[in-house]
Enzyme design. Structure first.
Site, PDB file in Angstrom:
ATOM      1  CE1 TYR A  39     -69.992  11.408 -43.342  1.00 30.96           C
ATOM      2  CE2 TYR A  39     -71.762   9.975 -44.161  1.00 30.96           C
ATOM      3  CZ  TYR A  39     -70.691  10.893 -44.642  1.00 30.96           C
ATOM      4  OH  TYR A  39     -70.923  11.506 -45.415  1.00 30.96           O
ATOM      5  CB  CYS A 133     -79.196  32.743 -41.184  1.00 36.82           C
ATOM      6  SG  CYS A 133     -78.202  31.597 -42.519  1.00 36.82           S
ATOM      7  N   GLY A 377     -78.534  41.827   5.715  1.00 38.24           N
ATOM      8  CA  GLY A 377     -77.225  42.733   5.538  1.00 38.24           C
ATOM      9  C   GLY A 377     -78.006  43.979   5.008  1.00 38.24           C
ATOM     10  CG  ASP A 490     -70.534  45.736  -9.208  1.00 38.73           C
ATOM     11  OD1 ASP A 490     -69.484  45.774  -9.172  1.00 38.73           O
ATOM     12  OD2 ASP A 490     -71.276  46.080  -8.446  1.00 38.73           O
ATOM     13  CG  LEU A 511     -79.807  45.023  -9.605  1.00 43.30           C
ATOM     14  CD1 LEU A 511     -79.664  44.957  -8.062  1.00 43.30           C
ATOM     15  CD2 LEU A 511     -81.023  45.700 -10.177  1.00 43.30           C
TER      16      LEU A 511
HETATM   17  P1  ADP Z   1     -76.586  45.459  -2.880  1.00 38.26           P
HETATM   18  O1  ADP Z   1     -76.179  44.614  -3.855  1.00 38.26           O
HETATM   19  O2  ADP Z   1     -78.017  46.057  -2.855  1.00 38.26           O
HETATM   20  O3  ADP Z   1     -75.392  46.390  -2.359  1.00 38.26           O
HETATM   21  P2  ADP Z   1     -76.398  43.017  -1.374  1.00 38.26           P
HETATM   22  O4  ADP Z   1     -77.030  42.107  -2.485  1.00 38.26           O
HETATM   23  O5  ADP Z   1     -75.028  42.904  -1.277  1.00 38.26           O
HETATM   24  O6  ADP Z   1     -76.847  44.459  -1.624  1.00 38.26           O
HETATM   25  O7  ADP Z   1     -76.944  42.493   0.025  1.00 38.26           O
HETATM   26  C1  ADP Z   1     -76.381  42.868   1.304  1.00 38.26           C
HETATM   27  C2  ADP Z   1     -76.199  41.605   2.021  1.00 38.26           C
HETATM   28  O8  ADP Z   1     -77.344  40.786   2.332  1.00 38.26           O
HETATM   29  C3  ADP Z   1     -75.208  40.421   1.339  1.00 38.26           C
HETATM   30  O9  ADP Z   1     -73.898  40.802   1.553  1.00 38.26           O
HETATM   31  C4  ADP Z   1     -75.729  39.168   1.772  1.00 38.26           C
HETATM   32  O10 ADP Z   1     -75.153  38.939   2.902  1.00 38.26           O
HETATM   33  C5  ADP Z   1     -77.186  39.451   1.906  1.00 38.26           C
HETATM   34  N1  ADP Z   1     -78.045  38.946   0.913  1.00 38.26           N
HETATM   35  C6  ADP Z   1     -78.581  39.768  -0.027  1.00 38.26           C
HETATM   36  N2  ADP Z   1     -79.160  38.905  -0.881  1.00 38.26           N
HETATM   37  C7  ADP Z   1     -79.387  37.810  -0.361  1.00 38.26           C
HETATM   38  C8  ADP Z   1     -79.975  36.465  -0.674  1.00 38.26           C
HETATM   39  N3  ADP Z   1     -80.603  36.431  -1.897  1.00 38.26           N
HETATM   40  N4  ADP Z   1     -79.671  35.477   0.120  1.00 38.26           N
HETATM   41  C9  ADP Z   1     -79.018  35.478   1.138  1.00 38.26           C
HETATM   42  N5  ADP Z   1     -78.420  36.419   1.542  1.00 38.26           N
HETATM   43  C10 ADP Z   1     -78.614  37.406   0.699  1.00 38.26           C
END
Ligand code: ADP
Ligand code: MG
Length: 628
Positions: A39, A133, A377, A490, A511
């Protein structure tokens, strides 16, 4: 003299070799060569090195590690690291986390074959006769923290194996703030407008200055505006006043190469440009769009902003400038070696990031403020809907089917999850728990689930660059979870979502612990993620941060096969048998050897030989750099 490998201005703490010598901090030019870390004093006016102030012989280095910043450290001392050698620790402070990590990594790599490497170190400073620490009073006292594997390439096999990391099953306290510990009293500038979501919040106007009064939470700070008004602001909407680039409309933070190309192509203007972070840490790239006369399509070019050893900046031709804004101004008038001069800036700044919750301290959301627009979904917990909060903010709402979740435990955990805030994690905004079914309200991502996106959502065949960028996004989000000591449990493409820019974000972290469904939770169950699980989980149910790493390798494989089912010809029972006997997924056609070797590094039989996410993110980053 051998060539310099890295050069950087750092602040150095005096080493106090004698008890009476003062503690001070001086800026020095650090030069790393194959043999030494040296340095120098620096003459800013003349722009050159002056006298040599000290050197460290790299062969004598015993340890290179991060150091926790001091409580309420000033801005210039937020990113410390230490080099331990015969004369004790040398404390060095980097300007930002990218530079800090890049140096630690390089130094670790260079000293990894040294004879006297330490396995333990002190993660905090030695101050006034005390290790902060562990409170030991002897400077030579053995370290109190076992080294993690970050940066130490165990695969080289030449280093003593480190003790295995403990299985991290314990429930966690709220995560430590992984963000820089900025300090009270500092001035910040708003990068985005913020309209208060609760009466306690303070409105932010872009480009105006605010004083930080209290850092009550990582994500929400109490601040005062120039009229003396006080309230809470989302900390990710402001930057420290010193970080000037964020103030310029052409600077697009967190934008990668493909996103830059998409944005520039969409604008379709000859000479459209933006400045973004380079895939090389701590560096910047100018992306320019041009249409050669008569052409309709146009192309993008990318130029790295280079720095001289005197800290000056230049682009294609060697016209030197003291700052990046000066360089940009010059090239707005002169092509000087580039395909075009920089004619129009293109910006993505209109979209602010997500806030950690909808206003300070709110995690219970009033369901009357939600409107439901359409069904997205159906998942493990029931229906997921797209909607608006207070009629204007996009949200996704998980309506938790009764009996599918251990609700009370989840509600407790939600308070911790709310604090996790990163651009590659789907933000939890809050919960509605006063009615049944309960709702989980999160950030909405318009391109939906990554698995579906890979299989059918892409309009064109993805480039290798895009696939690697997806891997990078996930690795960054996971490295943040890792730094908060939070396990996902997961991780898979079905638990990642894609936003309107194509950025991938990880969702549903932690979750799985609240699922009430034996088919999902028992490793013999039909919904258990066997295909994403390492042998020690399949055989002994031993979950750890290393099972997340295994799953990340499988997720990379899903990305590179555009959403194929891993081991699609095998049943769950066959997978358990064959994977524990050493069988692994094949190299996908789209993955080259380097990409495949990152995947396979996640699938070592011994869990403690797998890398950590911070290292994976850097490895992916290195491959991305080859595209620049
Ligand atoms: P879980 O985890 O409860 O089994 P998901 O999170 O997989 O359910 O949700 C099911 C579907 O909903 C997903 O495959 C996705 O297409 C849609 N989805 C879930 N969360 C979101 C989000 N934050 N924004 C857009 N689409 C979402
Ligand atoms: Mg899910």
């Amino acid at each position: 003299m051998s060539a310099s490998i890295l050069e950087e201005f750092f602040i150095k703490r005096s080493q106090q070799k004698k008890k009476t010598s003062p503690l001070n901090y001086k800026e020095r030019l650090f030069v790393l060569t194959q043999e030494k870390l040296a340095y120098y004093d620096y003459d800013l006016e003349k722009g050159r090195r002056k006298s040599l102030r000290g050197t460290v012989d790299l062969q004598k280095v015993k340890c290179v590690e991060m150091v926790h910043p001091e409580p309420s450290a000033p801005m210039e001392r937020l990113y410390p690291f230490q080099v331990i050698y015969d004369d004790g620790p040398l404390y060095i402070f980097a300007k930002n986390v990218d530079i800090q990590l890049a140096w630690i990594r390089k130094l670790k790599e260079m000293v990894r074959f040294n004879k006297d490497l330490k396995q333990k170190y002190h993660p905090c400073f030695w101050v006034d006769g005390l290790w902060q620490c562990c409170q030991q009073e002897v400077k030579q006292a053995m370290g109190c923290r076992v080294l993690d594997v970050f940066g130490s390439k165990q695969r080289t096999g030449s280093r003593k194996p480190l003790p295995p990391t403990p299985v991290e099953e314990a429930q966690l306290s709220p995560p430590e703030p992984p963000k820089p510990a900025a300090s009270v009293g500092m001035t910040v500038i708003a990068e985005y407008e913020y309209t208060p979501l609760t009466p306690q919040d303070l409105e932010l106007r872009k480009d105006e200055e605010y004083t930080i009064l209290e850092m009550c939470d990582v994500n929400w700070w109490r601040a005062r505006d120039k009229h003396g008004k006080e309230g809470y602001i989302p900390s990710n909407f402001v930057v420290q006043a010193g970080n000037v680039l964020e103030r310029f409309p052409w600077y697009c933070k967190n934008m990668n190469r493909s996103q830059a190309e998409n944005l520039l192509k969409k604008e379709n203007k000859d000479g459209g440009f933006l400045v973004r972070d380079s895939s090389k840490v701590g560096k910047y790239t100018v992306s320019v769009f041009t249409k050669i006369s008569g052409e309709t399509a146009g192309t993008c070019r990318h130029y790295n902003i280079c720095t001289t050893s005197q800290g000056q900046f230049y682009l294609a031709d060697k016209h030197f400038f003291n700052s990046i804004p000066e360089l940009i101004t010059y090239h707005q008038h002169n092509a000087a070696g580039m395909v075009s001069r920089l004619k129009y800036f293109v910006s993505n700044r209109a979209q602010p990031p997500s806030t950690a919750g909808l206003g300070y301290g709110t995690w219970e959301i009033d369901p009357r403020h939600l409107t439901f627009i359409k069904e997205l979904g159906n998942g493990q917990f029931g229906v997921v809907k797209y909607g608006k909060w207070q009629g204007q903010h996009d949200v996704a709402i998980k309506m938790i089917k009764e009996g599918s979740m251990s609700e009370d435990d989840f509600i407790e955990e939600a308070k911790i999850m709310m604090k996790l805030c990163h651009e590659n994690l789907v933000q939890l905004y809050g919960v509605c728990t006063k009615q049944r079914p309960i709702y989980i309200v999160t950030e909405f991502l318009s391109n939906g689930c990554l698995l579906t996106y890979l299989k059918e959502g892409l309009t064109q065949h993805p480039t290798n660059l895009q696939l690697l960028e997806m891997c990078k996004d996930v690795a960054e989000g996971m490295a943040y979870l890792e730094s908060s000591q939070y396990l996902h449990r997961d991780l898979a493409a079905r638990n990642c979502l894609v936003d309107s820019n194509g950025t991938v974000k990880v969702t549903d972290f932690g979750l799985s612990r609240y699922v009430l469904d034996d088919e999902y939770t028992s490793s013999e169950g039909s919904k258990f993620p066997v295909r994403w699980s390492p042998p020690e989980v399949l055989l002994y149910r031993k979950f750890s941060s290393k099972s997340d790493i295994w799953a990340y390798g499988i997720l990379m494989w899903e990305i590179y096969t555009l959403g194929r089912l891993p081991y699609d010809r095998l049943s769950n029972q066959e997978i358990v048998e064959q994977v524990s006997r050493g069988m692994r997924l094949y190299r996908p056609q789209l993955a080259n050897d380097k990409v495949y070797s990152i995947m396979t590094s996640c699938w070592t039989e011994k869990a403690d030989e797998r890398p950590i996410f911070q290292e994976l993110a850097l490895n992916v980053q290195d491959l991305l750099y080859e595209f620049q």
